[in-house]
Design a protein around this motif. Sequence first.
Motif, PDB file in Angstrom:
ATOM      1  N   UNK A  85      60.238 -20.368  -6.753  1.00  0.00           N
ATOM      2  CA  UNK A  85      61.318 -20.653  -7.689  1.00  0.00           C
ATOM      3  C   UNK A  85      60.761 -20.665  -9.105  1.00  0.00           C
ATOM      4  N   UNK A  86      61.629 -20.539 -10.067  1.00  0.00           N
ATOM      5  CA  UNK A  86      61.240 -20.570 -11.473  1.00  0.00           C
ATOM      6  C   UNK A  86      61.803 -21.822 -12.124  1.00  0.00           C
ATOM      7  N   UNK A  87      60.971 -22.502 -12.882  1.00  0.00           N
ATOM      8  CA  UNK A  87      61.415 -23.693 -13.581  1.00  0.00           C
ATOM      9  C   UNK A  87      60.813 -23.730 -14.982  1.00  0.00           C
ATOM     10  N   UNK A  88      61.430 -24.502 -15.837  1.00  0.00           N
ATOM     11  CA  UNK A  88      60.961 -24.631 -17.208  1.00  0.00           C
ATOM     12  C   UNK A  88      61.323 -26.012 -17.734  1.00  0.00           C
ATOM     13  N   UNK A  89      60.328 -26.705 -18.264  1.00  0.00           N
ATOM     14  CA  UNK A  89      60.540 -28.015 -18.866  1.00  0.00           C
ATOM     15  C   UNK A  89      60.260 -27.930 -20.360  1.00  0.00           C
ATOM     16  N   UNK A  90      60.589 -28.936 -21.094  1.00  0.00           N
ATOM     17  CA  UNK A  90      60.340 -28.936 -22.536  1.00  0.00           C
ATOM     18  C   UNK A  90      58.835 -28.823 -22.798  1.00  0.00           C
ATOM     19  N   UNK A  91      58.449 -28.264 -23.933  1.00  0.00           N
ATOM     20  CA  UNK A  91      57.024 -28.017 -24.211  1.00  0.00           C
ATOM     21  C   UNK A  91      56.148 -29.260 -24.146  1.00  0.00           C
ATOM     22  N   UNK A  92      56.716 -30.442 -24.412  1.00  0.00           N
ATOM     23  CA  UNK A  92      55.919 -31.668 -24.423  1.00  0.00           C
ATOM     24  C   UNK A  92      55.974 -32.436 -23.101  1.00  0.00           C
ATOM     25  N   UNK A  93      56.562 -31.832 -22.064  1.00  0.00           N
ATOM     26  CA  UNK A  93      56.612 -32.488 -20.750  1.00  0.00           C
ATOM     27  C   UNK A  93      55.308 -32.256 -20.002  1.00  0.00           C
ATOM     28  N   UNK A  94      54.590 -33.330 -19.711  1.00  0.00           N
ATOM     29  CA  UNK A  94      53.327 -33.211 -18.982  1.00  0.00           C
ATOM     30  C   UNK A  94      53.611 -33.121 -17.482  1.00  0.00           C
ATOM     31  N   UNK A  95      53.107 -32.076 -16.865  1.00  0.00           N
ATOM     32  CA  UNK A  95      53.260 -31.872 -15.427  1.00  0.00           C
ATOM     33  C   UNK A  95      51.926 -32.234 -14.787  1.00  0.00           C
ATOM     34  N   UNK A  96      51.926 -33.267 -13.961  1.00  0.00           N
ATOM     35  CA  UNK A  96      50.653 -33.793 -13.456  1.00  0.00           C
ATOM     36  C   UNK A  96      50.827 -34.412 -12.080  1.00  0.00           C
ATOM     37  N   UNK A  97      49.689 -34.729 -11.474  1.00  0.00           N
ATOM     38  CA  UNK A  97      49.662 -35.384 -10.173  1.00  0.00           C
ATOM     39  C   UNK A  97      48.792 -36.632 -10.275  1.00  0.00           C
ATOM     40  N   UNK A  98      49.344 -37.772  -9.835  1.00  0.00           N
ATOM     41  CA  UNK A  98      48.608 -39.028  -9.828  1.00  0.00           C
ATOM     42  C   UNK A  98      48.738 -39.659  -8.451  1.00  0.00           C
ATOM     43  N   UNK A  99      47.605 -39.882  -7.814  1.00  0.00           N
ATOM     44  CA  UNK A  99      47.623 -40.475  -6.486  1.00  0.00           C
ATOM     45  C   UNK A  99      48.353 -39.617  -5.476  1.00  0.00           C
ATOM     46  N   UNK A 100      48.297 -38.311  -5.668  1.00  0.00           N
ATOM     47  CA  UNK A 100      48.954 -37.397  -4.741  1.00  0.00           C
ATOM     48  C   UNK A 100      50.431 -37.197  -4.998  1.00  0.00           C
ATOM     49  N   UNK A 101      50.982 -37.899  -6.005  1.00  0.00           N
ATOM     50  CA  UNK A 101      52.405 -37.776  -6.321  1.00  0.00           C
ATOM     51  C   UNK A 101      52.593 -36.881  -7.546  1.00  0.00           C
ATOM     52  N   UNK A 102      53.689 -36.163  -7.547  1.00  0.00           N
ATOM     53  CA  UNK A 102      53.999 -35.227  -8.613  1.00  0.00           C
ATOM     54  C   UNK A 102      54.831 -35.904  -9.693  1.00  0.00           C
ATOM     55  N   UNK A 103      54.493 -35.618 -10.952  1.00  0.00           N
ATOM     56  CA  UNK A 103      55.225 -36.197 -12.079  1.00  0.00           C
ATOM     57  C   UNK A 103      55.600 -35.113 -13.081  1.00  0.00           C
TER      58      UNK A 103
END
Length: 254
Positions: A141-159
Amino acid sequence: MPGGSIYVQQDPKFTGSSPQWYYEKFWREDTKNRRRNRAIKAAVGFAAGLALAIRFDLPFPALYALGLAGIVAGADWYWYWAQFRATAVWRGRRRGEAITGKTLRRALTKQGYRVLDGRAIRGQASIDHLVIGPGGVWIIDNESWSPDTEIASYGGRLFFGEKFGTKVANGLVETGNAFAELLTKETGIPVTITPMIAVHCGMMPRGGLLTAEGLTLLKPHLAPRMIRASSSAALSTTQVELLARIAARELHRM
């Protein structure tokens, strides 16, 4: 697409109430500052080029200085242009599925992979791309978030910024399972599907790749490389063609 499509052009996105509208407004208003800073950088480049030419006793030092000034100005312009262009899908100016689909076909078709765009189980889930090839089966799939949205993983969870990404991950994983169940039932070939999201805008980790909660998120240009590197399945040419044919027949085109 789980949670809806980013490509449905809702009115607020193109009015003064949207982050996209403000982003473009501030970008245009900052043009004079960028040009002034570019001129300053070019002047520094000119001075550096002139000093180097004199230091090494090069002929026509002014030409070297002008050349370096031009390179500095061009690099500065390209950097800002690339940053703005990277937000095009988020701003609704380009279509992410078109970019990713073209990338997949260019890189994978000659390697024996089949790419089907815009597929859905009738009345259920839908995806932008279904890829079937020697290494297995993927949905993207294709997705897009705002330029300042941090896409990360902490403790195995997606943020996504401060928000949990579990709903997005579970939605695409469930879609992959549904597609795999249908293909397995119709072909008799055990199918496991790997779900991916091509991220067109947002702050990705270094390297542009992240895996969390059963989902892989990556920059679009990395998708073919990840697919070619996979060895999770060993499908023959006959199996690939059968799966692609059944997918084209059984999955509704969006």
